[in-house]
Design an enzyme around this catalytic site. Structure first.
Site, PDB file in Angstrom:
ATOM      1  N   ASP A   1      -8.148  -5.207  -5.428  1.00 38.44           N
ATOM      2  CA  ASP A   1      -9.230  -5.062  -6.271  1.00 38.44           C
ATOM      3  C   ASP A   1      -9.719  -3.865  -7.189  1.00 38.44           C
ATOM      4  O   ASP A   1     -10.541  -4.024  -7.875  1.00 38.44           O
ATOM      5  CB  ASP A   1     -10.366  -5.254  -5.133  1.00 38.44           C
ATOM      6  CG  ASP A   1     -10.528  -3.964  -4.028  1.00 38.44           C
ATOM      7  OD1 ASP A   1     -10.222  -2.901  -4.272  1.00 38.44           O
ATOM      8  OD2 ASP A   1     -10.760  -4.387  -2.911  1.00 38.44           O
TER       9      ASP A   1
ATOM     10  N   ASN B   1     -10.657   1.459  12.289  1.00 37.68           N
ATOM     11  CA  ASN B   1     -10.496  -0.001  12.332  1.00 37.68           C
ATOM     12  C   ASN B   1     -11.308  -0.521  13.081  1.00 37.68           C
ATOM     13  O   ASN B   1     -11.254   0.061  14.388  1.00 37.68           O
ATOM     14  CB  ASN B   1      -9.152  -0.487  11.967  1.00 37.68           C
ATOM     15  CG  ASN B   1      -8.748  -1.835  11.535  1.00 37.68           C
ATOM     16  OD1 ASN B   1      -9.253  -2.084  10.491  1.00 37.68           O
ATOM     17  ND2 ASN B   1      -8.300  -2.625  12.358  1.00 37.68           N
TER      18      ASN B   1
ATOM     19  N   HIS C   1       0.215  -3.966  -3.276  1.00 38.69           N
ATOM     20  CA  HIS C   1       0.347  -5.439  -3.738  1.00 38.69           C
ATOM     21  C   HIS C   1      -0.213  -6.049  -5.059  1.00 38.69           C
ATOM     22  O   HIS C   1      -0.597  -6.870  -5.239  1.00 38.69           O
ATOM     23  CB  HIS C   1      -0.559  -6.028  -2.550  1.00 38.69           C
ATOM     24  CG  HIS C   1      -0.026  -6.018  -1.268  1.00 38.69           C
ATOM     25  ND1 HIS C   1      -0.809  -5.923   0.010  1.00 38.69           N
ATOM     26  CD2 HIS C   1       1.231  -5.722  -0.633  1.00 38.69           C
ATOM     27  CE1 HIS C   1      -0.098  -5.702   0.916  1.00 38.69           C
ATOM     28  NE2 HIS C   1       1.163  -5.587   0.710  1.00 38.69           N
TER      29      HIS C   1
ATOM     30  N   CYS D   1       5.523 -15.611 -25.278  1.00 41.29           N
ATOM     31  CA  CYS D   1       6.903 -16.437 -24.939  1.00 41.29           C
ATOM     32  C   CYS D   1       6.413 -17.859 -24.346  1.00 41.29           C
ATOM     33  O   CYS D   1       7.569 -18.584 -24.416  1.00 41.29           O
ATOM     34  CB  CYS D   1       7.669 -15.845 -24.077  1.00 41.29           C
ATOM     35  SG  CYS D   1       7.300 -15.723 -22.513  1.00 41.29           S
TER      36      CYS D   1
ATOM     37  N   GLN E   1      -3.373  -1.560   0.236  1.00 45.07           N
ATOM     38  CA  GLN E   1      -2.861  -3.049   0.243  1.00 45.07           C
ATOM     39  C   GLN E   1      -3.833  -3.906  -0.398  1.00 45.07           C
ATOM     40  O   GLN E   1      -3.698  -4.856  -0.641  1.00 45.07           O
ATOM     41  CB  GLN E   1      -2.943  -3.330   1.641  1.00 45.07           C
ATOM     42  CG  GLN E   1      -2.013  -2.459   2.597  1.00 45.07           C
ATOM     43  CD  GLN E   1      -2.148  -2.832   3.969  1.00 45.07           C
ATOM     44  OE1 GLN E   1      -3.013  -2.193   4.716  1.00 45.07           O
ATOM     45  NE2 GLN E   1      -1.274  -3.757   4.528  1.00 45.07           N
TER      46      GLN E   1
ATOM     47  N   CYS F   1       8.613 -12.913 -19.465  1.00 46.57           N
ATOM     48  CA  CYS F   1       9.100 -12.045 -20.502  1.00 46.57           C
ATOM     49  C   CYS F   1       8.451 -10.761 -19.964  1.00 46.57           C
ATOM     50  O   CYS F   1       8.595  -9.397 -20.482  1.00 46.57           O
ATOM     51  CB  CYS F   1       8.449 -12.268 -21.978  1.00 46.57           C
ATOM     52  SG  CYS F   1       6.698 -12.208 -21.823  1.00 46.57           S
TER      53      CYS F   1
ATOM     54  N   SER G   1      -5.068  -3.810   9.519  1.00 41.59           N
ATOM     55  CA  SER G   1      -4.533  -4.293  10.916  1.00 41.59           C
ATOM     56  C   SER G   1      -3.398  -3.644  11.222  1.00 41.59           C
ATOM     57  O   SER G   1      -2.878  -3.450  12.360  1.00 41.59           O
ATOM     58  CB  SER G   1      -4.534  -5.814  11.101  1.00 41.59           C
ATOM     59  OG  SER G   1      -3.428  -6.059  10.031  1.00 41.59           O
TER      60      SER G   1
END
Length: 247
Positions: A99, A215, A116, A152, A96, A127, A191
């Site tokens: 970096d 986590n 992401h 463009c 997700q 373009c 999460s």
């Protein structure tokens, strides 16, 4: 020669912001995250505001210039993922994060699915030409507060998925396939509340994968997990992955 061969399970690793905090990148969506503390900051990464308000774009480019993301280096957790892949275990990373630290740590780019997008590239919204973020930031530093596409003249944005944008369907389809095929699914530093990424954990469990969650805070998928680890990621993940590598 032994008739037995060592089985190497496919390991899927879903990584969230928590894996990169030790690299100095803040968790924008966490309990103390920037998007929760400063609703105005969220506008800087919201597609509708970005496309319609030149001032938002100027502030967004300044935010990118000041961001720690491009200066960050991989930490021990990223390196542990690469070490597992190099041990011969089949590994796919679904991240997700934007970096690029998994790749900098040595993971082959083809084995990293960036749900992401990436903060290390720039995309023309007209373009769709892609270029490097560093080049765009050099233009900002040279006095262009809102650089436009050199091909463009269109509006440039980071090659990340902003609020209000859909995920790349090809990347998501591949992530779903990995979640369904893996035998071990590790959700680390996430999460598991941002969809559709979070649903991959449940999908993997439904298809028989061993679900491991690493986590600091509880997640909605903890009850489905075979193992929940609350220890710091920088030490817990390397220990877990070294255990898997050892069989």
């Amino acid at each position: 020669m032994s008739s037995e061969t060592t089985h190497r399970p496919l390991v899927a690793i879903l990584s969230g912001a928590g894996i990169s905090t030790d690299s100095g990148i803040p968790d924008y969506r966490g309990p103390q995250g920037l998007w929760r503390r400063d609703p105005e900051a969220e506008k800087l990464v919201t597609y509708e505001y970005y496309m319609t308000d030149p001032e938002i774009r100027r502030r967004s480019w300044q935010m990118r210039r000041d961001s720690e993301t491009l200066r960050a280096r991989p930490n021990g957790a990223h390196e542990a993922v690469t070490r597992l892949e190099r041990s011969g275990v089949p590994v796919r990373v679904i991240t997700q994060n934007v970096d690029g630290l998994h790749q900098i740590a040595g993971m082959p780019a083809r084995k990293v699915l960036e749900l992401h997008g990436t903060a290390r590239a720039v995309l023309c919204t007209h373009c769709e030409a892609r270029s490097g973020m560093e080049e765009a930031l050099e233009r900002v530093a040279a006095g262009e507060p809102d650089p436009t596409c050199g091909d463009c003249g269109g509006i440039l944005k980071s090659a990340t998925v902003m609020f209000g944008e859909s995920l790349d369907p090809e990347v998501l389809t591949e992530a779903v396939a990995v979640a369904q095929a893996c035998e071990i699914f590790i959700a680390v530093g996430t999460s598991l509340q941002v969809q559709p990424a979070a649903s991959l954990a449940g999908l993997a469990a439904e298809h028989g994968a061993r679900l491991i969650i690493v986590n600091a805070e509880p997640t909605p998928y903890d009850e489905l997990a075979d193992e929940v680890v609350r220890e710091p990621i920088s030490t817990a993940l390397p220990a877990l992955l070294d255990r898997i590598a050892a069989g």
